[in-house]
Design a protein around this motif. Sequence first.
Motif, mmCIF file in Angstrom:
data_model
loop_
_atom_site.group_PDB
_atom_site.id
_atom_site.type_symbol
_atom_site.label_atom_id
_atom_site.label_comp_id
_atom_site.label_asym_id
_atom_site.label_seq_id
_atom_site.Cartn_x
_atom_site.Cartn_y
_atom_site.Cartn_z
ATOM 1 N N GLY A 171 27.782 42.294 22.711
ATOM 2 C CA GLY A 171 29.037 42.929 23.098
ATOM 3 C C GLY A 171 30.224 42.002 22.963
ATOM 4 N N LEU A 172 30.047 40.754 23.379
ATOM 5 C CA LEU A 172 31.130 39.776 23.277
ATOM 6 C C LEU A 172 31.489 39.496 21.821
ATOM 7 C CD1 LEU A 172 29.938 37.247 26.029
ATOM 8 C CD2 LEU A 172 31.828 38.876 26.210
ATOM 9 N N GLN A 173 30.480 39.423 20.979
ATOM 10 C CA GLN A 173 30.725 39.122 19.565
ATOM 11 C C GLN A 173 31.321 40.307 18.810
ATOM 12 O OE1 GLN A 173 26.889 37.768 18.208
ATOM 13 N NE2 GLN A 173 27.305 35.640 18.770
ATOM 14 N N SER A 174 31.235 41.515 19.416
ATOM 15 C CA SER A 174 31.777 42.695 18.741
ATOM 16 C C SER A 174 33.301 42.781 18.840
ATOM 17 C CB SER A 174 31.166 43.966 19.343
ATOM 18 O OG SER A 174 31.655 44.196 20.662
ATOM 19 N N VAL A 175 33.907 41.996 19.727
ATOM 20 C CA VAL A 175 35.363 42.030 19.895
ATOM 21 C C VAL A 175 36.017 41.225 18.773
ATOM 22 C CG1 VAL A 175 37.288 41.480 21.435
ATOM 23 C CG2 VAL A 175 35.089 42.208 22.389
ATOM 24 N N PRO A 176 36.915 41.838 18.009
ATOM 25 C CA PRO A 176 37.554 41.123 16.886
ATOM 26 C C PRO A 176 38.286 39.864 17.354
ATOM 27 C CG PRO A 176 37.998 43.483 16.751
ATOM 28 C CD PRO A 176 37.365 43.247 18.089
ATOM 29 N N ALA A 211 45.720 37.158 19.296
ATOM 30 C CA ALA A 211 46.977 37.803 19.690
ATOM 31 C C ALA A 211 47.279 37.538 21.154
ATOM 32 C CB ALA A 211 46.891 39.307 19.434
ATOM 33 N N GLY A 212 46.251 37.563 22.003
ATOM 34 C CA GLY A 212 46.452 37.264 23.413
ATOM 35 C C GLY A 212 46.884 35.834 23.633
ATOM 36 N N LEU A 213 46.283 34.912 22.909
ATOM 37 C CA LEU A 213 46.669 33.507 23.018
ATOM 38 C C LEU A 213 48.100 33.306 22.553
ATOM 39 C CD1 LEU A 213 43.395 31.809 21.686
ATOM 40 C CD2 LEU A 213 44.121 32.054 24.068
ATOM 41 N N ALA A 214 48.481 34.048 21.516
ATOM 42 C CA ALA A 214 49.852 33.928 20.995
ATOM 43 C C ALA A 214 50.877 34.431 22.005
ATOM 44 C CB ALA A 214 49.978 34.711 19.693
ATOM 45 N N GLN A 215 50.455 35.321 22.902
ATOM 46 C CA GLN A 215 51.359 35.837 23.929
ATOM 47 C C GLN A 215 51.382 34.980 25.183
ATOM 48 O OE1 GLN A 215 50.375 39.929 24.641
ATOM 49 N NE2 GLN A 215 50.859 40.584 22.555
ATOM 50 N N GLY A 216 50.688 33.867 25.156
ATOM 51 C CA GLY A 216 50.750 32.926 26.270
ATOM 52 C C GLY A 216 49.541 32.920 27.181
ATOM 53 N N MET A 217 48.548 33.718 26.876
ATOM 54 C CA MET A 217 47.326 33.690 27.691
ATOM 55 C C MET A 217 46.549 32.414 27.419
ATOM 56 S SD MET A 217 45.739 37.543 27.424
ATOM 57 C CE MET A 217 46.659 39.004 27.942
ATOM 58 N N ASN A 218 45.869 31.894 28.463
ATOM 59 C CA ASN A 218 44.933 30.804 28.220
ATOM 60 C C ASN A 218 43.588 31.425 27.811
ATOM 61 O OD1 ASN A 218 43.367 31.460 30.609
ATOM 62 N ND2 ASN A 218 44.960 30.460 31.816
ATOM 63 N N PRO A 219 42.672 30.627 27.266
ATOM 64 C CA PRO A 219 41.415 31.197 26.760
ATOM 65 C C PRO A 219 40.634 31.993 27.806
ATOM 66 C CG PRO A 219 41.706 28.982 25.914
ATOM 67 C CD PRO A 219 42.802 29.204 26.914
ATOM 68 N N LEU A 220 40.581 31.521 29.057
ATOM 69 C CA LEU A 220 39.831 32.235 30.094
ATOM 70 C C LEU A 220 40.474 33.582 30.416
ATOM 71 C CD1 LEU A 220 38.758 29.451 32.622
ATOM 72 C CD2 LEU A 220 37.305 30.760 31.066
ATOM 73 N N LYS A 221 41.805 33.605 30.474
ATOM 74 C CA LYS A 221 42.489 34.857 30.765
ATOM 75 C C LYS A 221 42.301 35.848 29.620
ATOM 76 C CE LYS A 221 46.873 36.744 32.419
ATOM 77 N NZ LYS A 221 48.288 36.437 32.795
ATOM 78 N N ALA A 222 42.355 35.373 28.404
ATOM 79 C CA ALA A 222 42.120 36.245 27.254
ATOM 80 C C ALA A 222 40.694 36.781 27.272
ATOM 81 C CB ALA A 222 42.381 35.480 25.962
ATOM 82 N N PHE A 223 39.763 35.926 27.655
ATOM 83 C CA PHE A 223 38.367 36.356 27.743
ATOM 84 C C PHE A 223 38.209 37.435 28.807
ATOM 85 C CE2 PHE A 223 34.105 35.889 29.615
ATOM 86 C CZ PHE A 223 33.318 36.082 28.490
ATOM 87 N N ARG A 224 38.846 37.238 29.956
ATOM 88 C CA ARG A 224 38.699 38.169 31.076
ATOM 89 C C ARG A 224 39.398 39.501 30.825
ATOM 90 N NH1 ARG A 224 41.857 38.873 35.630
ATOM 91 N NH2 ARG A 224 43.104 37.034 35.092
#
Length: 219
Positions: free
Chosen positions: A111-116, A122-135
């Motif tokens: 399931g995790l690997q199915s997310v593009p 795009a989330g990181l580019a908007q200022g999210m950190n990796p954990l927040k983007a993951f969550r």
Amino acid sequence: MINAPHSVLGLLEPLALALVNTVLISAGAFVVAVVLGLALASLRHLTGARALRLGIQVYVEIFRNVPSLTHLFILYYGLAYAGLRLGSMTAAILGLGLIGSASLSEVFRAGLQSVPLGQVEAGLAQGMNPLKAFRLIVLPQAWRVALPPIGNYGVQLIKDTSLVAAIGAPEIMFTARNLVVNSFETTLVYVLTAALYVAICMPLILLIQGVERRLAVSR
């Protein structure tokens, strides 16, 4: 010992009480499997530490490729020999939960690997950190992919609780065997046992099918 019953009601009453234990074992093992399976898959997805990833892979392969009864015997009899005695219910919940976590970790990983990857970027580019983007981005979509297999696992888990009769956990099959020994009503006891399994599994199967249809429509 269970007294020998001479009627359907007399047979059904202890089986119904054992059904409660089956539900408790299934629910407890399901929680352990989902929580630990998701944790293992998330660590494997997020970490770059080769040793940790290898350790998780070894754990998954051991619990997926060694017969379930072997794990149950190690937890119940092996730990008791080492001085740590677990109750049969506790060993059943922990054993089935650990076994299930290995399978579900692979479900969650898929399931995790199915997310593009582009969505995460795009989330990181908007200022999210990796954990927040993951969550906020990865987990919700991974859940949608993993939910049907998780539901199917839950149904299979209910049937797999019959294995824990081997360590004396008082679930349906353990009680059915005692009833057969004491009543000699072999056919009737196992027909009632099968009916109870159907009664508990069918609503879950229908619920899973409904969820799958809703997910298919929403996609």
